[in-house]
Structures are given as structure tokens and as C-alpha cells.
Design a protein around this motif. Structure first.
Motif, short mmCIF file in Angstrom:
data_model
loop_
_atom_site.label_atom_id
_atom_site.label_comp_id
_atom_site.label_asym_id
_atom_site.label_seq_id
_atom_site.Cartn_x
_atom_site.Cartn_y
_atom_site.Cartn_z
N SER A 53 -8.54 7.37 -1.73
CA SER A 53 -8.26 7.30 -3.16
C SER A 53 -8.74 8.52 -4.04
O SER A 53 -9.78 9.26 -3.67
CB SER A 53 -8.82 6.06 -3.71
OG SER A 53 -8.44 4.84 -3.06
N ASP A 90 2.21 11.72 -10.02
CA ASP A 90 2.25 10.25 -9.79
C ASP A 90 2.96 10.10 -8.23
O ASP A 90 3.31 9.18 -8.02
CB ASP A 90 3.14 9.63 -10.75
CG ASP A 90 2.46 9.64 -12.05
OD1 ASP A 90 1.45 9.64 -11.91
OD2 ASP A 90 3.11 9.23 -13.20
N SER A 115 -1.39 7.07 -6.32
CA SER A 115 -0.24 5.97 -6.43
C SER A 115 -0.25 5.47 -8.01
O SER A 115 -1.40 5.54 -8.77
CB SER A 115 -0.81 4.88 -5.51
OG SER A 115 -2.18 4.49 -5.79
N THR A 116 0.54 4.85 -8.30
CA THR A 116 0.82 4.29 -9.34
C THR A 116 1.02 2.66 -9.28
O THR A 116 1.06 1.90 -10.30
CB THR A 116 2.12 4.78 -10.33
OG1 THR A 116 3.35 4.57 -9.39
CG2 THR A 116 1.99 6.20 -10.59
N ILE A 166 -0.23 -0.40 -11.21
CA ILE A 166 -2.02 -0.21 -11.38
C ILE A 166 -2.01 0.02 -13.07
O ILE A 166 -1.48 0.75 -13.63
CB ILE A 166 -2.62 0.72 -10.61
CG1 ILE A 166 -2.22 0.65 -9.12
CG2 ILE A 166 -3.83 1.18 -10.90
CD1 ILE A 166 -2.49 1.66 -8.15
N ARG A 174 -6.35 4.06 -7.29
CA ARG A 174 -5.14 4.83 -7.10
C ARG A 174 -5.58 5.30 -5.87
O ARG A 174 -6.35 6.21 -5.67
CB ARG A 174 -4.83 5.56 -8.02
CG ARG A 174 -4.64 4.96 -9.29
CD ARG A 174 -4.37 5.87 -10.55
NE ARG A 174 -4.31 5.29 -11.97
CZ ARG A 174 -2.95 4.99 -12.33
NH1 ARG A 174 -2.03 5.32 -11.80
NH2 ARG A 174 -2.97 4.33 -13.51
#
Length: 511
Positions: free
Chosen positions: A314, A331, A335-336, A348, A356
Motif C-alpha cells: 500500500s 490514480d 488504488s481508488t 476509498i 490505498r
């Protein structure tokens, strides 16, 4: 060309049943029979065996980017089930990950040494022989380069094992190992084919050799050798690739990684890849863990359709905020969303930065069906053209300052991300910007830890990262993992099994 797949198809024919109890690895070393390596087919099988190390799930097909390089200022290991390991910075000489890395690299070296010792007597086309020799030399050099990055001084062995008595070997100083690495790679450069001829990221091309040589020289220019003259060599080799005309940035950043999920050839951007294949459910079991362990968190019950992912890696607050909000990479790389048990995407919260995951390789793009819960066919980038451009910018800045040449290479990478040119005019300012750009462009690709070490800022950077996690109320365990870093973590310990078997082996400092 799926090198590793081809290797396993002929594995039984390639290796003999001899055993060696102790040489540089925990498992037996295979000794070659004299009646092998007789023709092109057998030599190709042996060469594929040298390549095979790259894509194993314990190597670049999984653990090197996902676990060995998980905890830096750009990422943290966000899975708490495993209590010890390099990703926690609480490993020791008996650590399984450390031992497996050492063993696998020396297995690759032993295979290369065996092939190189036999190939001149093989009945095959001379041009083909030269190419094979070049690829084997490069891979031997690359495996030694990886060893010195992680372990420092290591035994340098350039012949294959004929006897189980060849056991006790002293560590060779890093500088001498680098001399051999450069020798192997320079000879390989003269033997292997140009990328535009091969048109294949899985096979060693001249560009791959030159790009890794640039990486080797940049490493030598930094800590611990501080041989700053090597910046000139790094500049030369990165420049060779740039001027070859064989490579160009893929205009769409995310397409690079979708192509790797779908095994779509893109040698102009991805100069060299570690290749995986299938869903790990056939007799060859060639799947890796890219996108599974380090993908967008997905707890789908129907993982054969959606693609299960653990979200081991992450982002840090620092990495997320290095990106301009208009940077198209942010993005995609970070991750979104996550995916629930039904495989439905859940956004998120904007404030949840530490929640993320790495998102470069997304299982939803895999074409192999049905999907395996734990294995993917996704390739991993060993060298991208964007990395070459950033190495070119870095070396140019160190040699000549913040010239238009350095800015030009840097801005090619920035422009692809949708950002305007930077016009930084001083060397120190450009140095910092290039370091930040490497994080933005190459995050989660297993390069950051070694970058921080060669820049001489690893320990302090990790202490700063730990402080930031506490300040920004990130996961407490992530702060501990980062704060564990000290001078001894500049190198891994020599594996305990090697210490017990090789009577001439000496342990690294602080271990």
C-alpha cells in the motif's frame, strides 16, 4: 517467448541426478552429465533454465518486488498475518526469504556457469552460439549484481561444480564482483541482438544489457563504493539506448501494465520483463503473484471470475502527495477502490490515504479464464524505457549539471503523465526532482530501496517515514516496520545455512 515455460518442458532432460550437499545453497546443486549440451535444442533448454530463475514466485515473479522491497518511503507492507520478514525489517540469518533469495541466485549462476563451460563444444550454428553465450553471461552478471546489492561481498564463482568438495569459498570484495559483472555484461552487449530485431521483452536484447549496465554504473557511483567516475559510464549506456531509436514511451501509462496482465508485447517501453504464464493449474505451474499479492484488495468469493487479491503493498502518505492531482499516474498506480466479496468496487474515502493499495497490475484485466485465486499470468517489468530516461537524466545532472539534456529526458517522462516541463536550473534542485520522479514513475517496481541505499539516505529516510506515519495517524505496525531500519539493514545477513556449511564464510556487520 515464455522462457520459463520452455525450460520446464525440458527440465528432466536438462539436469542430471547428481547431488551436492553444501555449495552456496540449501537444496542440492545439480551436476551436469557429459552427454548433454550436444545440440541447439539441448543448449536452448539449458539457457531457458538460466532464465527460469527470473519469474519464480520467490523472485521477480513475486517476492522481490512484493516482500523484499515492500517497506520504503513509497510503500508499506499492509498485511499483518506474517510476523517476520524483510518487509518488517525484523529478519535474521535464518529468515526463509533471505535464504531463498541467496539460494535461487546461486542456482541461476550455477546453471549459467554450466552452460558456458559446455557451449563451445556443442554442435550448433556459430552465430546462435554467440547469442546464447551472450544471454548466459548477462544473466550471470545480473544475478551477481542482485547478490551484491542485497549481501555485499559474496563468493565469486565462475566455473560449474564438478565435485561436492567445492564447498568452502571466501567472500569476494564488492568492487571485484562488480568488475566481473561489467566484464560479463560488456561481452554480452557485443553478442546479443538489438531489441528491434528480437521484438520481445522476455529475451535479453542489447538494450536490456545497456540499461542494466547503466543501473550497475549508477549503483557503483553511489554508496557504498562512491566511485563517482561511474556516472560518466551510466550516462554513456543510457544515451546508447536513447539514441538507438528502438524505444519510445507508451503514450498511455496504464496501458503498460494492462499489457503485462494480458501478455501483450510492448518492447519499446518494457525493454525487459520477467515472464509468467497461465493460471498455475497445468503441469508446468508457471503462474506468478504479480497482481495477486500486490494488487487492489479484492475479497471476491467468485475469485475464478473476478480475481482475488490480498493488497499486500500500500502507499505511504509521502508517495501519494508527491503526485500532482493532475498526474495521470497517481490514480492508476495507487488504488481508488477495493472490491468486496461480491466483486463490487467500493470507493476509498478521500481522507483514507493509507488504505490505498498498489494498483498497477489489476486482475480484472487478465485474459486467462478461469482465474486462480493465488496465481496470475502477469509479467513483471525488469527494465522500462522510462527508467532509462530517468537514469539518463540523473547521470547527466551528476556529470554536467542541470543541462537541457537532463531536463529533456526528465520532461519526456513528465509529459507522458500529463505534466508540463520542469525548468529547474540548479543541480541540487534537479537531483531532488529526479529522485521524486523515480518514486512517481517507478513506484512498487522493486527499485526504491536500492535507490535510497545508493543515494546514501536509506536509514534516515526510513526514520522520517516512520515519523510521518505516526504524525499522519497511519497504521502503527507500518511505523514500527519503518523505524526498525538501522545501519545493519543496508545489507541482508548471510543465510545461516551458508554460514554453517561454508567454513570460509564471514557474516555481515551487525548480524
Amino acid at each position: 517467448m515464455k522462457r520459463r515455460f520452455l525450460f520446464l518442458a525440458s527440465l528432466i532432460a536438462m539436469i542430471a541426478a547428481g547431488s551436492c550437499k553444501k555449495f552456496l545453497e540449501e537444496s542440492p546443486t545439480f551436476l551436469v552429465r557429459d552427454n548433454y549440451y550436444l545440440n541447439d535444442q539441448e543448449v536452448t533448454a539449458a539457457l531457458n533454465g538460466v532464465y527460469d530463475i527470473l519469474s519464480q514466485e520467490t523472485m521477480w515473479g513475486g517476492q522481490i518486488p512484493i516482500r523484499h522491497n515492500a517497506t520504503t518511503d513509497e510503500s508499506y507492507f499492509s498485511y499483518q498475518t506474517f510476523p517476520t520478514g524483510p518487509f518488517r525489517n525484523n529478519h535474521d540469518p535464518s529468515d526463509t526469504y533471505v535464504t531463498t533469495l541467496w539460494r535461487n541466485l546461486y542456482t541461476g549462476i550455477e546453471r549459467a556457469n554450466t552452460l558456458l563451460s559446455k557451449i563451445d563444444s556443442t554442435n550448433m550454428d556459430d552465430n546462435r552460439r554467440s547469442i546464447v553465450k551472450g544471454e548466459a553471461l548477462f544473466l550471470r552478471g545480473f544475478y551477481y549484481f542482485t547478490l551484491v546489492q542485497y549481501f555485499g561481498d559474496v563468493p565469486l564463482k565462475l566455473t560449474h561444480s564438478e565435485s561436492i568438495d567445492e564447498l568452502d569459498i571466501e567472500r569476494t570484495p564488492v568492487k571485484q564482483v562488480y568488475e566481473q559483472i561489467i566484464s560479463d555484461m560488456k561481452e554480452a552487449e557485443s553478442r546479443v541482438q538489438p531489441a528491434a530485431v528480437i521484438k520481445n521483452s522476455g529475451e535479453i536484447s542489447r538494450s536490456a544489457v545497456r540499461g542494466i549496465l547503466a543501473r550497475v554504473y549508477l549503483t557503483m557511483a553511489g554508496a557504498p563504493l562512491h566511485d563517482t567516475e561511474k556516472f560518466k559510464d551510466a550516462l554513456e549506456y543510457a544515451k546508447k539506448i536513447k539514441e538507438s531509436g528502438d524505444h519510445v514511451l507508451n503514450p498511455v501509462y496504464k496501458t503498460i501494465f494492462i499489457n503485462e496482465c494480458q501478455d501483450i508485447e510492448d518492447y519499446k517501453e518494457c525493454i525487459w520483463e520477467a515472464e509468467c504464464k497461465g493460471a498455475n493449474e497445468d503441469e508446468f505451474r508457471e503462474g506468478g503473484r504479480i497482481g495477486n499479492e500486490n494488487g487492489v484488495l479484492c475479497r471476491a468469493n467468485s475469485f475464478s471470475v473476478v480475481g482475488y487479491a490480498y493488497g499486500f503493498n500500500s502507499t505511504t502518505y509521502k508517495l501519494f502527495n508527491l503526485f500532482n492531482p493532475l498526474d495521470v499516474r497517481r490514480d492508476w498506480a495507487i488504488s481508488t477502490y477495493t472490491m468486496d466479496t461480491a466483486g463490487v468496487k467500493k470507493s476509498i474515502a478521500a481522507t483514507n490515504i493509507y488504505g490505498r493499495n498498489c494498483a498497477k497490475w489489476r486482475r480484472e484485466y487478465e485474459l486467462v479464464s478461469p482465474k486462480n485465486k493465488n496465481y496470475t499470468p502477469t509479467n513483471f517489468p525488469m527494465l522500462r524505457y522510462a527508467d532509462v530516461l530517468l537514469m539518463h537524466a540523473e547521470a547527466e545532472n551528476e556529470v554536467n549539471g542541470a543541462t537541457p539534456v537532463a531536463l529533456g529526458s526528465l520532461n519526456l517522462v513528465r509529459n507522458r503523465a500529463g505534466l508540463p516541463d520542469t525548468t529547474i536550473a540548479d543541480q541540487d534542485g534537479l537531483r531532488l526532482e529526479i529522485r521524486n520522479e523515480r518514486a512517481r514513475e517507478l513506484c512498487f517496481e522493486g527499485l526504491r530501496r536500492h535507490d535510497l541505499i545508493r543515494w546514501g539516505i536509506y536509514v534516515q529516510t526510513m526514520q522520517d517515514a516512520a515519523d510521518e506515519i505516526v504524525t499522519m495517524k497511519g497504521p502503527a505496525y507500518a511505523a514500527i516496520n519503518a523505524s526498525n531500519v538501522s545501519q545493519r539493514h543496508l545489507l541482508y545477513p548471510i543465510p545461516q545455512v551458508e554460514m554453517s556449511l561454508n567454513k570460509k564464510m564471514i557474516q555481515n556487520p551487525y548480524w
